[in-house]
Design a protein around this motif. Structure first.
Motif, short mmCIF file in Angstrom:
data_model
loop_
_atom_site.label_atom_id
_atom_site.label_comp_id
_atom_site.label_asym_id
_atom_site.label_seq_id
_atom_site.Cartn_x
_atom_site.Cartn_y
_atom_site.Cartn_z
N ALA A 206 0.83 -1.21 0.00
CA ALA A 206 0.00 0.00 0.00
C ALA A 206 0.86 1.26 0.00
N GLU A 207 1.97 1.23 0.71
CA GLU A 207 2.86 2.39 0.72
C GLU A 207 3.56 2.56 -0.62
N ARG A 208 3.96 1.46 -1.25
CA ARG A 208 4.63 1.57 -2.54
C ARG A 208 3.70 2.08 -3.62
N ALA A 209 2.38 1.92 -3.42
CA ALA A 209 1.42 2.49 -4.37
C ALA A 209 1.47 4.01 -4.38
N ARG A 210 2.03 4.59 -3.31
CA ARG A 210 2.17 6.05 -3.22
C ARG A 210 3.61 6.51 -3.47
N ILE A 211 4.41 5.61 -4.03
CA ILE A 211 5.80 5.93 -4.34
C ILE A 211 6.01 5.77 -5.84
N GLY A 212 6.70 6.72 -6.45
CA GLY A 212 6.97 6.66 -7.87
C GLY A 212 8.44 6.89 -8.17
N VAL A 213 8.83 6.60 -9.40
CA VAL A 213 10.20 6.79 -9.86
C VAL A 213 10.17 7.61 -11.15
N LEU A 227 20.45 11.97 -23.48
CA LEU A 227 19.33 11.80 -24.42
C LEU A 227 19.71 10.84 -25.55
N ASP A 228 21.00 10.68 -25.79
CA ASP A 228 21.46 9.80 -26.87
C ASP A 228 21.47 8.32 -26.46
N VAL A 229 21.16 8.03 -25.20
CA VAL A 229 21.13 6.64 -24.73
C VAL A 229 19.77 6.02 -25.08
N ASP A 230 19.79 4.87 -25.71
CA ASP A 230 18.57 4.21 -26.14
C ASP A 230 17.74 3.78 -24.94
N TYR A 231 16.48 4.20 -24.93
CA TYR A 231 15.56 3.83 -23.86
C TYR A 231 15.38 2.32 -23.75
N ALA A 232 15.63 1.60 -24.84
CA ALA A 232 15.43 0.15 -24.81
C ALA A 232 16.35 -0.52 -23.81
N GLY A 233 17.48 0.12 -23.48
CA GLY A 233 18.38 -0.42 -22.49
C GLY A 233 17.97 -0.10 -21.07
N LEU A 234 17.19 0.97 -20.89
CA LEU A 234 16.81 1.42 -19.55
C LEU A 234 15.45 0.92 -19.10
N LEU A 235 14.43 1.10 -19.94
CA LEU A 235 13.06 0.92 -19.47
C LEU A 235 12.74 -0.47 -18.93
N PRO A 236 13.18 -1.55 -19.57
CA PRO A 236 12.87 -2.87 -18.98
C PRO A 236 13.43 -3.02 -17.57
N LYS A 237 14.60 -2.44 -17.30
CA LYS A 237 15.18 -2.53 -15.97
C LYS A 237 14.55 -1.51 -15.02
N LEU A 238 14.18 -0.35 -15.55
CA LEU A 238 13.49 0.65 -14.73
C LEU A 238 12.23 0.05 -14.12
N PHE A 239 11.48 -0.69 -14.95
CA PHE A 239 10.21 -1.24 -14.49
C PHE A 239 10.39 -2.43 -13.54
N GLN A 240 11.63 -2.80 -13.26
CA GLN A 240 11.89 -3.79 -12.22
C GLN A 240 11.94 -3.15 -10.83
N ILE A 241 11.99 -1.82 -10.79
CA ILE A 241 11.96 -1.13 -9.50
C ILE A 241 10.55 -1.28 -8.93
N ARG A 242 10.48 -1.64 -7.67
CA ARG A 242 9.19 -2.01 -7.08
C ARG A 242 8.44 -0.79 -6.55
N ALA A 243 8.01 0.05 -7.49
CA ALA A 243 7.25 1.26 -7.18
C ALA A 243 5.89 1.17 -7.84
N GLY A 244 4.96 1.99 -7.37
CA GLY A 244 3.61 1.95 -7.91
C GLY A 244 3.39 2.88 -9.09
N ASN A 245 4.30 3.86 -9.27
CA ASN A 245 4.15 4.84 -10.34
C ASN A 245 5.49 5.08 -11.02
N PHE A 246 5.43 5.33 -12.32
CA PHE A 246 6.63 5.67 -13.07
C PHE A 246 6.36 6.94 -13.88
N TYR A 247 7.32 7.85 -13.87
CA TYR A 247 7.22 9.11 -14.58
C TYR A 247 8.31 9.11 -15.65
N VAL A 248 7.91 9.03 -16.92
CA VAL A 248 8.84 8.77 -18.00
C VAL A 248 8.87 9.93 -18.99
#
Length: 349
Positions: A206-213, A227-248
């Motif tokens: 419930a607390e992580r539902a109120r936490i974002g990255v 900005l020149d770094v391909d998002y394909a290398g970041l986003l799959p690993k970003l979404f492994q962070i155990r947060a309830g919200n992501f700001y991309v």
């Protein structure tokens, strides 16, 4: 209820605050910071922002606020290079134990005293502060002891904001994309994700539902660092962070449709993604109709019940950044709020 929309954090400081900071008078600076916080929240509410922040008016920067007045630091830390050639430099730890000198709940409590709508609080991700530890170590203060202290301090920073009444706590994780530029193997990014999860695992579901990255390629003096770094290398690993919200960050991407596809493929089933529909670096103010179309494009790939909108990044993450005017920042925020509402109406929400 329509698609939610939230600011990321920083807004350019007014001239009176910048002048007080330059003069170096702590009393005048504190008074100017208080006035700037009140004005920021008032203007965001007048725009119709359903969630507000204090605009980070009192922070020296989004990354270094916990270190203001802290002992055991030297000036020669990690250097962050930006595409236009300018750099920012972190301090370096010279002795332990590591402790925050300032906690974000102090900023939050001040903002809550002025706000009539929910207040969001940004905090620095522990992964960024892990860069303070020197690569050659510290006598009498091993890396594990530092990491344990950092995890405890980061937990306290987040928990203090949740307990104080934050609508959501946002971890600023701009170093995530940068790490792939400095270490294309992804090893540093893996370490960052593991450290952030070590902190987040101390919170309930419930607390992580109120936490974002939040992730972006940096935004300082109208320049980025990754900005020149391909998002394909970041986003799959970003979404492994155990947060309830992501700001991309998305508005400034050269191929937003491709990025939306990556998000759709990897977004955790229980999470919401806020996509960037405003580019803070672009001096042109987007129209509400442009924002609407960006939201509709995202809604075509992501279920609307898991979708929100935001700005790509803060408008002035470092206090001395005057590359974007305060007036332009508020105009862009208005376009985000109005454009998101237009998209919500068109989607029948």
């Amino acid at each position: 209820m329509g698609i939610p929309t939230e600011p990321i954090g920083s807004i350019p400081r007014p001239p009176e605050l910048l002048a007080a900071m330059s003069a170096g008078d702590p009393v005048e600076t504190a008074a100017a910071q208080g006035a700037a916080v009140r004005d920021t929240i008032r203007r965001l509410e007048e725009i119709g922002s359903p969630v507000v922040t204090d605009g980070e008016q009192s922070k020296p920067s989004f990354a270094t606020y916990p270190l203001a007045g802290a002992d055991g630091l030297g000036p020669d830390g990690v250097v962050i290079p930006f595409e236009d050639g300018h750099t920012r430099q972190l301090p370096v730890l010279t002795s332990g134990p590591f402790r925050y000198a300032v906690h974000a709940q102090d900023y939050l409590r001040a903002a809550l005293s002025h706000a009539n709508v929910p207040v969001k609080q940004a905090v620095i991700a522990p992964s960024a502060l892990s860069l303070l530890y020197p690569s050659d170590g510290l006598d009498g203060y091993p890396a594990k002891a530092f990491r344990d202290d950092l995890v405890a301090e980061a937990e306290a920073d987040i928990r203090g904001c949740l307990n104080a009444g934050a609508h959501v706590v946002q971890l600023d994780f701009t170093e995530g994309r940068l790490s792939l530029k400095l270490d294309p193997s992804g090893g540093v990014l893996d370490d960052f994700v593991a450290l952030n999860n070590q902190v987040l695992d101390r919170f309930s579901e419930a607390e992580r539902a109120r936490i974002g990255v939040h992730t972006c390629p940096g935004g300082d003096q109208d320049s980025t660092h990754s900005l020149d770094v391909d998002y394909a290398g970041l986003l799959p690993k970003l979404f492994q962070i155990r947060a309830g919200n992501f700001y991309v960050q998305l508005a400034s991407e050269s191929d937003p449709e491709r990025v939306l596809g990556i998000i759709a493929d990897h977004l955790p089933a229980s999470a919401r993604v806020f996509v960037g529909v405003i580019d803070p670096i672009d001096p042109r103010v987007e129209t509400p109709e442009e924002v609407r179309d960006r939201v509709l494009a995202a809604a075509a790939r992501i279920p609307v019940e898991r979708l929100g909108t935001c700005d790509d990044c803060g408008f002035a993450p470092f206090a001395d950044d005057t590359s974007t005017s305060r007036e332009i920042a508020f105009a862009k925020i208005r376009a985000r709020v109005e454009g998101t509402a237009l998209a919500s109406t068109q989607l029948g929400l």
